[in-house]
Scaffold this active site. Structure first.
Site, PDB file in Angstrom:
ATOM      1  N   GLY A 220       3.526  -4.702   2.091  1.00 43.57           N
ATOM      2  CA  GLY A 220       2.763  -5.653   1.296  1.00 43.57           C
ATOM      3  C   GLY A 220       2.455  -5.141  -0.091  1.00 43.57           C
TER       4      GLY A 220
ATOM      5  N   GLY B 223       4.756  -4.151  -2.187  1.00 43.94           N
ATOM      6  CA  GLY B 223       5.877  -4.426  -3.079  1.00 43.94           C
ATOM      7  C   GLY B 223       6.867  -3.288  -3.188  1.00 43.94           C
TER       8      GLY B 223
ATOM      9  N   SER C 171      -0.101   6.562  -0.693  1.00 40.10           N
ATOM     10  CA  SER C 171       0.444   6.220  -2.018  1.00 40.10           C
ATOM     11  C   SER C 171       1.639   7.097  -2.370  1.00 40.10           C
ATOM     12  CB  SER C 171      -0.651   6.365  -3.091  1.00 40.10           C
ATOM     13  OG  SER C 171      -1.658   5.411  -2.920  1.00 40.10           O
ATOM     14  N   ARG C 172       2.559   7.240  -1.432  1.00 41.59           N
ATOM     15  CA  ARG C 172       3.632   8.212  -1.610  1.00 41.59           C
ATOM     16  C   ARG C 172       4.991   7.616  -1.893  1.00 41.59           C
ATOM     17  NH1 ARG C 172       4.129  10.865   4.335  1.00 41.59           N
ATOM     18  NH2 ARG C 172       5.642  12.173   3.232  1.00 41.59           N
TER      19      ARG C 172
ATOM     20  N   THR D 172       6.397   5.274  -4.004  1.00 39.65           N
ATOM     21  CA  THR D 172       6.930   5.235  -5.370  1.00 39.65           C
ATOM     22  C   THR D 172       7.219   6.644  -5.865  1.00 39.65           C
ATOM     23  OG1 THR D 172       5.727   3.190  -5.878  1.00 39.65           O
ATOM     24  CG2 THR D 172       6.488   4.513  -7.740  1.00 39.65           C
TER      25      THR D 172
ATOM     26  N   ALA E  50       6.297   6.837 -13.241  1.00 39.22           N
ATOM     27  CA  ALA E  50       5.454   6.089 -12.295  1.00 39.22           C
ATOM     28  C   ALA E  50       5.092   6.941 -11.090  1.00 39.22           C
ATOM     29  CB  ALA E  50       6.178   4.832 -11.827  1.00 39.22           C
TER      30      ALA E  50
ATOM     31  N   GLY F  13       2.274   7.059  -7.534  1.00 43.21           N
ATOM     32  CA  GLY F  13       1.549   6.147  -6.659  1.00 43.21           C
ATOM     33  C   GLY F  13       0.095   6.043  -7.060  1.00 43.21           C
TER      34      GLY F  13
ATOM     35  N   GLU G 206      -3.320   3.173  -2.752  1.00 42.62           N
ATOM     36  CA  GLU G 206      -4.258   3.431  -1.655  1.00 42.62           C
ATOM     37  C   GLU G 206      -5.649   3.791  -2.155  1.00 42.62           C
ATOM     38  OE1 GLU G 206      -4.771   6.271   2.293  1.00 42.62           O
ATOM     39  OE2 GLU G 206      -2.876   6.217   1.222  1.00 42.62           O
TER      40      GLU G 206
END
Length: 635
Positions: free
Chosen positions: A360, A362, A401-402, A404, A587, A589, A592
């Site tokens: 969710g 993206g 948050s890993r 990306t 970029a 992450g 989270e």
């Protein structure tokens, strides 16, 4: 036995086999300490010292989809359609559990109705379904009810955190002492409990020469704990940022100014327990927290705080507060292993193969955009193969948050390798050298003469139909230096009704450092979702337990109150982009951790409105009325 202080003196018997969840011997009632300087000396140098204890509640994921799965064994291959945030970790775990070659296990997650850490890995019912299918030879479907989801899923740790902090009149912090008691519940292992994460954030958010920080995990008779959207960040940041505001108020200093006064320019490496008393100062990979703090406060109208401080004659009082945060997330997680593959076919079809789940946030879109940028095509031109261990190589589970940070580099590498192979074919048509070519917007052109170009699809016509062009990429571990973290700040304006105790959030602003926002719309969406987590944590969400059994009693959305759309304020999300040179297109992450400062910002705004600091969450109307009554009696 569910109370932290009670259990400290008299531990309960183990309720879960240590063979399944090893960790009790390492963690239970054992202090992990970060120290530097001399806190006793620091407190003597302080003009103001404030000492208080804060209590934070449990919190549950409240995903739309409960845990569900279908398992099918055909005699040779086990296929599991799961509700998990990672397919490859699940595949390897199933293979190990059932003694199968990993090649005989396939895991598919086509769609996921929310995770927030609750589905970081496959849970028990998936193994039960798989075993039943292997026993009966029939497909087996299992699904948990909402009440079961509340009762058997790990949840956020409740904590009791004491802070003692000293400050000079000029706003300089002189000493910090912290004792964080963390309710681990019935079981924990190194995969779901971090023994120093709360105190690490205290050590790294602000500069202070003298600190003694202690974190103690306590096993109790409550259900298991585990990943819950930045599990330690809100419990860590709420008391710290409330205490900073209280120090500012005590010395008559602006809360933003005291934070900037003690701004930390280098990281203290305490990420491993064995290094916690061997401090090393290392640079951040990129840090713009000061920019985030200024942007969040500017957007809320920080200058209005003084105007609203004059008490009105009516019962409704308004206040504005802020909070900042740091989180050791967003830069990838050990072992940082990740692979990606890109295929380009003769008919112009481009396929990106990534072994990750789009939960969710993206992930499918972001990674396609990275590949498209490197190939010089549009993201819509790329077919993404994801959420399936067939036709993909190892990819990380989608948590902390890993994705990306870990998948971005291999995707970029794979796309670049495939592009360079295509340039060899295109160079013949353009009568140039491959090194002289570039691509953009679906065209391949000569850099020195952009008008000399061909469509991307025309170059693909030279590909052997039986042998598509392929490119591959991989990710190695992060270096020891610099340190990779996420940063941000939020500000809240609230209105407190002193007659009913009701708290309304008028508006919130958030400034988040994403490095580079590959898809700004998705980043804003993650900020809004994180704030919703923080609003519930601050004002309404709380597990209620039978004190005799430890069993949760409010196992439905009527009694466990998550915020609805009617509870959410307008939110201004500001994306701070400075780029992080260690990641694809700068970029990293950050989705989270967007909940980290929300509760503290709301708590500080409530204090600004009515002059009362609430040290226990959630701040419900009854607590507000009790506090107002106590103040009237004291006056």
């Amino acid at each position: 036995m569910i109370d932290l202080e009670e259990v400290l003196g008299s531990p309960p018997p183990a309720l879960v086999n240590d063979e399944e969840y090893p960790g009790r011997e390492r963690f239970d009632r054992k202090p992990f300490v970060i120290r530097r300087g001399d806190t006793a000396k620091g407190f003597t140098e302080a003009d103001v010292v404030i000492d208080d204890t804060y209590v934070t509640p449990t919190q549950y994921h409240a995903t739309i989809q409960t845990r569900a799965c279908v398992a099918s064994w055909d005699g040779e291959t086990l296929t599991v359609w799961d509700a998990a945030q990672g397919v490859w970790n699940s595949k390897l775990a199933f293979a190990k559990s059932f003694g199968l070659d990993p090649e005989r296990v396939r895991v598919i997650v086509e769609n996921l109705g929310g995770g927030f850490g609750s589905k970081a890995w496959s849970h028990r019912i998936s193994y039960y379904a798989a075993r039943l299918s292997m026993t009966t030879g029939k497909p087996v479907r299992m699904e948990q009810t909402r009440a079961e989801e509340f009762l058997v899923h790990p949840h956020r740790y409740d904590c009791r955190i004491r802070f003692k902090m000293g400050v000079r009149r000029d706003g300089t912090l002189t000493a910090i002492e912290e004792r964080a008691l963390v309710n681990i519940g019935a079981a924990a292992g190194s995969s779901n409990y971090n023994a120093n994460r709360i105190i690490w954030q205290t050590s790294n958010l602000y500069e202070c020469p003298n600190v003694y920080l202690e974190q103690i995990g306590v096993f109790t008779n409550l259900q298991m704990t585990g990943p819950t959207r930045a599990p330690f960040n809100m419990p860590a940041i709420f008391p710290l940022e409330m205490h900073i505001d209280r120090l500012a108020a005590a010395i008559g200093m602006d809360p933003l100014e005291i934070r900037l006064k003690n701004y930390k320019t280098h990281a203290s490496t305490h990420t491993k327990p064995e290094l916690m008393e061997q401090e090393m100062r290392v640079p951040w990979s990129n840090k713009q927290l000061d920019v985030c703090m200024r942007k969040a406060t500017d957007a809320i109208g920080w200058e209005r705080r003084k105007e609203q401080r004059n008490p009105s004659t009516g019962p409704r009082k308004r206040g504005i507060g802020m909070a900042a945060f740091i989180a050791h997330q967003g830069g990838g997680k050990s072992p940082n292993k990740a692979y990606a593959d890109v295929d380009i076919c003769r008919n112009g079809t481009i396929r990106l193969h990534i072994g990750v789940v789009d939960i969710g946030g993206g992930q499918k879109t972001i990674l396609a955009m990275i590949a498209a940028e490197e190939l010089g095509v549009h993201a819509g031109d790329i077919e993404v193969i994801y959420g399936d261990t067939r036709d993909t190589r190892y990819g990380p589970a989608c948590h902390t948050s890993r994705v990306t940070a870990e998948m971005g580099p291999p995707v970029l590498q794979a796309a670049a390798e495939a592009r360079d192979k295509l340039f060899v074919l295109a160079a013949r048509q353009l009568k140039a050298q491959p090194s002289e070519l570039a691509s953009c917007d679906g065209l391949i052109y000569v850099k020195a003469c952009p008008q000399q170009s061909i469509p991307f699809a025309a170059a693909c016509a030279g590909i052997d139909a039986a042998n598509p062009i392929s490119g591959s990429g991989s990710r190695e571990s992060n270096p020891d230096s610099p340190l990779f973290s996420s940063f941000g700040a939020q500000a809240a304006e609230v209105e407190v009704d002193t007659e009913t105790g009701g708290i309304s959030i008028v508006r919130m602003t958030a400034a988040q450092d994403f490095g580079k926002a590959i898809n700004p719309k998705l980043c804003v969406s993650q900020v809004v979702g994180g704030i919703e987590f923080g609003v519930g944590y601050a004002l309404s969400e709380e597990g209620i337990y039978d004190p005799k059994t430890g069993r949760m009693l409010n196992t439905n959305f009527h009694q466990y109150r998550v915020p609805t759309s009617l509870d959410m304020p307008p939110i201004d999300a500001i994306l701070v982009e400075g780029g992080d040179p260690y990641f694809a297109f700068g970029a990293r992450g950050g989705a989270e951790v967007t909940n980290a400062p929300t509760a503290a910002a709301i708590g500080n705004a409530i204090a600004d409105a009515i002059g009362i600091w609430f040290t226990e969450l959630p701040v419900t109307p009854d607590k507000v009325l009790e506090a107002l009554k106590a103040r009237r009696l004291q006056d």
